[in-house]
Design an enzyme around this catalytic site. Structure first.
Site, PDB file in Angstrom:
ATOM      1  CD  GLU A 163      -1.464  -2.294   1.807  1.00 16.77           C
ATOM      2  OE1 GLU A 163      -2.306  -3.120   2.485  1.00 16.77           O
ATOM      3  OE2 GLU A 163      -0.273  -2.549   1.952  1.00 16.77           O
ATOM      4  CB  CYS A 178      -0.371  -2.604   8.818  1.00 17.74           C
ATOM      5  SG  CYS A 178       0.475  -1.569   8.051  1.00 17.74           S
TER       6      CYS A 178
END
Length: 155
Positions: free
Chosen positions: A53, A81
């Site tokens: 990401e 996360c």
């Protein structure tokens, strides 16, 4: 449309696994077009923050020549996360679509903080929309593919 972009992230994650990376991929789309599609490069760069990401956000900012990714959608093979969710928030990502869950990654031995995106959104009062379990079984299959490799490494 979500499944189309998620399948691109899955394919990219598989390429990363074949290169000795971890089983995570991400695709950022805007207005129905791919901005970038990448895999995790933690081991390639020896950079613990180089999650798929984060890598995707960095690439999308370069491609769009801005740090404002408003209107973009993040497709992640696994629930981001807390670091990645925060980066999505700060970049102005409008929506996160993910497949596997953060608890699934923890089961494989990744040192995840099991704070769900929904909890991050709620406690942080973030406007980021969340869509979970997109092609969940296909994303879990990435974990199986990675788990069978002799060269697998967690962090």
């Amino acid at each position: 449309m979500d499944e189309k972009f998620m399948r691109l992230a899955i394919a990219k994650a598989k390429q990363g696994i074949e290169k000795g990376q971890t089983p995570f991929g991400a695709c950022i789309a805007k207005d129905g077009e791919v901005v970038c599609c990448v895999h995790n490069i933690v081991w390639e760069r020896l950079d613990i923050t180089a999650h798929a990401e984060i890598h995707a956000i960095r690439e999308a900012c370069k491609q769009l020549n801005t740090v404002d990714l408003s209107g973009c959608v993040m497709y992640a093979t696994c629930e981001p996360c807390p670091m990645c969710f925060s980066a999505c928030h700060w970049a102005g990502i409008s929506k996160i679509v993910y497949g596997a869950r953060i608890d699934d990654a923890k089961t494989l031995g990744f040192s995840e903080l099991t704070i769900s995106n929904r909890e991050m959104k709620q406690f942080g009062n973030s406007p980021v929309a969340i869509v979970s379990d997109c092609l969940r079984n296909e994303n879990l299959a990435l974990f199986d593919f990675w788990n069978q490799r002799a060269d697998k490494r967690t962090y």
